[in-house]
Design a protein around this motif. Structure first.
Motif, PDB file in Angstrom:
ATOM      1  N   MET A 224     138.714 -23.158  -1.276  1.00 29.40           N
ATOM      2  CA  MET A 224     138.970 -21.902  -1.966  1.00 29.40           C
ATOM      3  C   MET A 224     139.145 -20.789  -0.948  1.00 29.40           C
ATOM      4  SD  MET A 224     136.392 -21.690  -5.199  1.00 29.40           S
ATOM      5  CE  MET A 224     137.310 -20.828  -6.425  1.00 29.40           C
TER       6      MET A 224
ATOM      7  N   GLN B 150     140.564 -16.092  -4.133  1.00 32.07           N
ATOM      8  CA  GLN B 150     140.159 -16.860  -5.302  1.00 32.07           C
ATOM      9  C   GLN B 150     138.685 -16.644  -5.622  1.00 32.07           C
ATOM     10  OE1 GLN B 150     141.340 -20.794  -4.143  1.00 32.07           O
ATOM     11  NE2 GLN B 150     143.298 -20.648  -5.252  1.00 32.07           N
TER      12      GLN B 150
ATOM     13  N   HIS C  77     144.284  -9.471  -7.022  1.00 27.90           N
ATOM     14  CA  HIS C  77     145.378 -10.351  -7.430  1.00 27.90           C
ATOM     15  C   HIS C  77     146.741  -9.666  -7.336  1.00 27.90           C
ATOM     16  CE1 HIS C  77     147.861 -12.786 -10.211  1.00 27.90           C
ATOM     17  NE2 HIS C  77     147.187 -13.777  -9.665  1.00 27.90           N
TER      18      HIS C  77
END
Length: 110
Positions: A1, A5, A64
């Motif tokens: 990861m 994330q 994001h």
């Protein structure tokens, strides 16, 4: 990861925690006996629930999408400043209108 994330997961968990706090607040509003204790559930925990949800959304969009949402920041500030004041004013109006305490309450400090 990756780090992005992990931060997105933490933002999603923050929104989830805000949702759980909102449900707890709703149960408090339903279950508590008088207007004074209901106001505590309506203002304190609902404010925390909305702040957690908006903060999680802010962090998610920041990580994001890569932009800082001024609307979310203004929403956080607006809720943080107005919800406790509105709750206080409602309870003050109820007290001045002589709304009685529940039988379980033993002390009226004012």
């Amino acid at each position: 990861m990756s780090v992005n994330q992990i931060i997105e997961l933490m933002a999603a968990l923050t929104v989830l925690l805000g949702s759980i706090m909102s449900v707890i607040s709703a149960f408090g509003i339903i279950r508590l006996p008088d207007v004074y204790t209901r106001s505590h559930a309506a203002t304190k925990s609902s404010t925390v629930a909305v702040l957690l949800s908006l903060s999680g959304a802010f962090v998610y969009f920041w990580v994001h999408e890569g932009f800082i949402s001024i609307r979310l920041i203004l929403g956080i500030l607006f809720v943080f400043l107005t919800a406790p004041v509105a709750g206080h004013l409602l309870i003050r109006a109820a007290y001045r209108s002589n709304v009685k305490l529940t039988e379980n309450s033993s002390d009226d400090s004012l």
